[in-house]
Design a protein around this motif. Structure first.
Motif, PDB file in Angstrom:
ATOM      1  N   PRO A  57       0.848  -1.199   0.000  1.00  0.00           N
ATOM      2  CA  PRO A  57       0.000   0.000   0.000  1.00  0.00           C
ATOM      3  C   PRO A  57       0.885   1.252   0.000  1.00  0.00           C
ATOM      4  O   PRO A  57       2.062   1.189   0.346  1.00  0.00           O
ATOM      5  CB  PRO A  57      -0.771  -0.119   1.311  1.00  0.00           C
ATOM      6  N   ALA A  58       0.306   2.378  -0.386  1.00  0.00           N
ATOM      7  CA  ALA A  58       1.060   3.631  -0.423  1.00  0.00           C
ATOM      8  C   ALA A  58       0.347   4.682   0.419  1.00  0.00           C
ATOM      9  O   ALA A  58      -0.879   4.771   0.418  1.00  0.00           O
ATOM     10  CB  ALA A  58       1.203   4.119  -1.868  1.00  0.00           C
ATOM     11  N   ILE A  59       1.139   5.472   1.118  1.00  0.00           N
ATOM     12  CA  ILE A  59       0.627   6.552   1.964  1.00  0.00           C
ATOM     13  C   ILE A  59       0.553   7.832   1.127  1.00  0.00           C
ATOM     14  O   ILE A  59       1.463   8.140   0.356  1.00  0.00           O
ATOM     15  CB  ILE A  59       1.551   6.782   3.182  1.00  0.00           C
ATOM     16  N   SER A  60      -0.526   8.594   1.287  1.00  0.00           N
ATOM     17  CA  SER A  60      -0.704   9.839   0.545  1.00  0.00           C
ATOM     18  C   SER A  60       0.364  10.857   0.954  1.00  0.00           C
ATOM     19  O   SER A  60       0.949  10.757   2.033  1.00  0.00           O
ATOM     20  CB  SER A  60      -2.102  10.406   0.795  1.00  0.00           C
ATOM     21  N   PRO A  61       0.593  11.870   0.107  1.00  0.00           N
ATOM     22  CA  PRO A  61       1.599  12.884   0.433  1.00  0.00           C
ATOM     23  C   PRO A  61       1.362  13.569   1.782  1.00  0.00           C
ATOM     24  O   PRO A  61       2.309  13.878   2.496  1.00  0.00           O
ATOM     25  CB  PRO A  61       1.490  13.885  -0.721  1.00  0.00           C
ATOM     26  N   SER A  62       0.104  13.790   2.151  1.00  0.00           N
ATOM     27  CA  SER A  62      -0.197  14.449   3.426  1.00  0.00           C
ATOM     28  C   SER A  62      -0.089  13.496   4.613  1.00  0.00           C
ATOM     29  O   SER A  62      -0.054  13.939   5.753  1.00  0.00           O
ATOM     30  CB  SER A  62      -1.613  15.024   3.397  1.00  0.00           C
ATOM     31  N   GLY A  63      -0.081  12.187   4.324  1.00  0.00           N
ATOM     32  CA  GLY A  63      -0.069  11.195   5.395  1.00  0.00           C
ATOM     33  C   GLY A  63      -1.455  10.871   5.940  1.00  0.00           C
ATOM     34  O   GLY A  63      -1.594  10.062   6.847  1.00  0.00           O
ATOM     35  N   LYS A  64      -2.498  11.491   5.379  1.00  0.00           N
ATOM     36  CA  LYS A  64      -3.864  11.276   5.875  1.00  0.00           C
ATOM     37  C   LYS A  64      -4.485   9.975   5.386  1.00  0.00           C
ATOM     38  O   LYS A  64      -5.412   9.458   6.013  1.00  0.00           O
ATOM     39  CB  LYS A  64      -4.782  12.418   5.408  1.00  0.00           C
ATOM     40  N   TYR A  65      -4.025   9.459   4.235  1.00  0.00           N
ATOM     41  CA  TYR A  65      -4.708   8.340   3.587  1.00  0.00           C
ATOM     42  C   TYR A  65      -3.729   7.240   3.179  1.00  0.00           C
ATOM     43  O   TYR A  65      -2.541   7.496   2.977  1.00  0.00           O
ATOM     44  CB  TYR A  65      -5.442   8.818   2.330  1.00  0.00           C
ATOM     45  N   THR A  66      -4.291   6.049   3.017  1.00  0.00           N
ATOM     46  CA  THR A  66      -3.533   4.910   2.501  1.00  0.00           C
ATOM     47  C   THR A  66      -4.267   4.356   1.293  1.00  0.00           C
ATOM     48  O   THR A  66      -5.485   4.160   1.334  1.00  0.00           O
ATOM     49  CB  THR A  66      -3.393   3.803   3.574  1.00  0.00           C
ATOM     50  N   LEU A  67      -3.524   4.105   0.235  1.00  0.00           N
ATOM     51  CA  LEU A  67      -4.063   3.514  -0.988  1.00  0.00           C
ATOM     52  C   LEU A  67      -3.752   2.027  -0.969  1.00  0.00           C
ATOM     53  O   LEU A  67      -2.590   1.630  -0.932  1.00  0.00           O
ATOM     54  CB  LEU A  67      -3.427   4.188  -2.206  1.00  0.00           C
ATOM     55  N   VAL A  68      -4.807   1.215  -0.977  1.00  0.00           N
ATOM     56  CA  VAL A  68      -4.670  -0.239  -0.908  1.00  0.00           C
ATOM     57  C   VAL A  68      -5.198  -0.834  -2.206  1.00  0.00           C
ATOM     58  O   VAL A  68      -6.298  -0.488  -2.652  1.00  0.00           O
ATOM     59  CB  VAL A  68      -5.466  -0.807   0.298  1.00  0.00           C
ATOM     60  N   ILE A  69      -4.434  -1.743  -2.783  1.00  0.00           N
ATOM     61  CA  ILE A  69      -4.826  -2.403  -4.022  1.00  0.00           C
ATOM     62  C   ILE A  69      -5.230  -3.833  -3.705  1.00  0.00           C
ATOM     63  O   ILE A  69      -4.518  -4.546  -3.001  1.00  0.00           O
ATOM     64  CB  ILE A  69      -3.673  -2.414  -5.053  1.00  0.00           C
ATOM     65  N   GLU A  70      -6.392  -4.224  -4.212  1.00  0.00           N
ATOM     66  CA  GLU A  70      -6.879  -5.586  -4.009  1.00  0.00           C
ATOM     67  C   GLU A  70      -6.974  -6.280  -5.358  1.00  0.00           C
ATOM     68  O   GLU A  70      -7.346  -5.662  -6.358  1.00  0.00           O
ATOM     69  CB  GLU A  70      -8.247  -5.567  -3.337  1.00  0.00           C
ATOM     70  N   SER A  71      -6.644  -7.551  -5.365  1.00  0.00           N
ATOM     71  CA  SER A  71      -6.676  -8.333  -6.588  1.00  0.00           C
ATOM     72  C   SER A  71      -7.702  -9.448  -6.454  1.00  0.00           C
ATOM     73  O   SER A  71      -7.743 -10.137  -5.437  1.00  0.00           O
ATOM     74  CB  SER A  71      -5.294  -8.928  -6.842  1.00  0.00           C
ATOM     75  N   ASN A  72      -8.535  -9.609  -7.466  1.00  0.00           N
ATOM     76  CA  ASN A  72      -9.514 -10.687  -7.485  1.00  0.00           C
ATOM     77  C   ASN A  72      -9.134 -11.615  -8.631  1.00  0.00           C
ATOM     78  O   ASN A  72      -9.340 -11.287  -9.793  1.00  0.00           O
ATOM     79  CB  ASN A  72     -10.924 -10.147  -7.683  1.00  0.00           C
ATOM     80  N   LYS A  73      -8.586 -12.748  -8.272  1.00  0.00           N
ATOM     81  CA  LYS A  73      -8.162 -13.701  -9.292  1.00  0.00           C
ATOM     82  C   LYS A  73      -9.093 -14.905  -9.355  1.00  0.00           C
ATOM     83  O   LYS A  73      -8.790 -15.886 -10.009  1.00  0.00           O
ATOM     84  CB  LYS A  73      -6.737 -14.152  -9.022  1.00  0.00           C
ATOM     85  N   THR A  74     -10.220 -14.823  -8.685  1.00  0.00           N
ATOM     86  CA  THR A  74     -11.127 -15.966  -8.651  1.00  0.00           C
ATOM     87  C   THR A  74     -12.136 -15.961  -9.789  1.00  0.00           C
ATOM     88  O   THR A  74     -12.739 -16.972 -10.078  1.00  0.00           O
ATOM     89  CB  THR A  74     -11.895 -16.016  -7.307  1.00  0.00           C
ATOM     90  N   SER A  75     -12.297 -14.818 -10.433  1.00  0.00           N
ATOM     91  CA  SER A  75     -13.278 -14.753 -11.518  1.00  0.00           C
ATOM     92  C   SER A  75     -12.629 -15.149 -12.842  1.00  0.00           C
ATOM     93  O   SER A  75     -11.427 -15.326 -12.941  1.00  0.00           O
ATOM     94  CB  SER A  75     -13.858 -13.347 -11.620  1.00  0.00           C
ATOM     95  N   ASP A  76     -13.458 -15.253 -13.876  1.00  0.00           N
ATOM     96  CA  ASP A  76     -12.945 -15.567 -15.208  1.00  0.00           C
ATOM     97  C   ASP A  76     -12.069 -14.446 -15.751  1.00  0.00           C
ATOM     98  O   ASP A  76     -11.182 -14.683 -16.559  1.00  0.00           O
ATOM     99  CB  ASP A  76     -14.106 -15.825 -16.175  1.00  0.00           C
ATOM    100  N   LEU A  77     -12.356 -13.222 -15.342  1.00  0.00           N
ATOM    101  CA  LEU A  77     -11.572 -12.070 -15.761  1.00  0.00           C
ATOM    102  C   LEU A  77     -10.929 -11.427 -14.532  1.00  0.00           C
ATOM    103  O   LEU A  77     -11.523 -10.561 -13.891  1.00  0.00           O
ATOM    104  CB  LEU A  77     -12.461 -11.053 -16.479  1.00  0.00           C
ATOM    105  N   PRO A  78      -9.725 -11.847 -14.185  1.00  0.00           N
ATOM    106  CA  PRO A  78      -9.070 -11.295 -12.996  1.00  0.00           C
ATOM    107  C   PRO A  78      -8.900  -9.775 -13.100  1.00  0.00           C
ATOM    108  O   PRO A  78      -8.634  -9.242 -14.176  1.00  0.00           O
ATOM    109  CB  PRO A  78      -7.709 -11.985 -12.984  1.00  0.00           C
ATOM    110  N   TYR A  79      -9.087  -9.090 -11.977  1.00  0.00           N
ATOM    111  CA  TYR A  79      -9.023  -7.636 -11.975  1.00  0.00           C
ATOM    112  C   TYR A  79      -8.454  -7.127 -10.660  1.00  0.00           C
ATOM    113  O   TYR A  79      -8.289  -7.883  -9.696  1.00  0.00           O
ATOM    114  CB  TYR A  79     -10.405  -7.035 -12.211  1.00  0.00           C
TER     115      TYR A  79
END
Length: 147
Positions: A42-64
């Motif tokens: 994850p990445a912390i925003s420039p201000s430090g107020k927020y965190t960007l979290v990436i989730e991966s779904n590989k269980t479907s026919d079209l992973p995203y």
């Protein structure tokens, strides 16, 4: 016996080529800047107020992949409804003014910003805005991010 030596020489050279290719691929997987988020980091925003979290779904026919924005207490403030196909190059990162940026080789570049009046995260299309792209996107895809 001569054929055996030739065989092993060819095998050695083929393995050497594979090793060189694998090593060069690993070099391209360089250390990403702190503002770039991945499933693993994850990445912390420039201000430090927020965190960007990436989730991966590989269980479907079209992973995203999707992203979430968390506050400092790890409460979910926003979950993207957009699903970014993992078959295409996609970057998730923070930009100036705590904007979340997503470049998708499939559908383009977008950013989200927290609207001060509503306190809600609003999506914008980069191509229809006058907001400059983060330097990382300019470096990675300069033809697409010229401002």
């Amino acid at each position: 016996m001569n054929k055996t030596i030739v065989f092993f020489k060819k095998l050695f050279y083929n393995l050497l080529v594979v090793l060189i290719v694998l090593t060069s691929c690993q070099e391209k997987a360089m250390v990403l800047p702190a503002e770039v988020a991945t499933v693993e980091n994850p990445a912390i925003s420039p201000s430090g107020k927020y965190t960007l979290v990436i989730e991966s779904n590989k269980t479907s026919d079209l992973p995203y992949q999707q992203f979430k924005i968390l506050d400092q207490e790890q409460n979910v403030l926003y979950t993207s409804s957009e699903q970014f196909d993992i078959r295409h190059t996609t970057y998730f990162l923070w930009g100036a003014d705590d904007r979340v940026w997503v470049y998708s080789g499939d559908i383009g570049t977008f950013f989200w910003e927290n609207e001060p009046d509503t306190k809600e995260w609003q999506q914008h299309v980069y191509a229809r805005s006058d907001v400059p792209a983060p330097s990382y996107l300019k470096e990675q895809r300069p033809r697409l991010h010229q401002r």
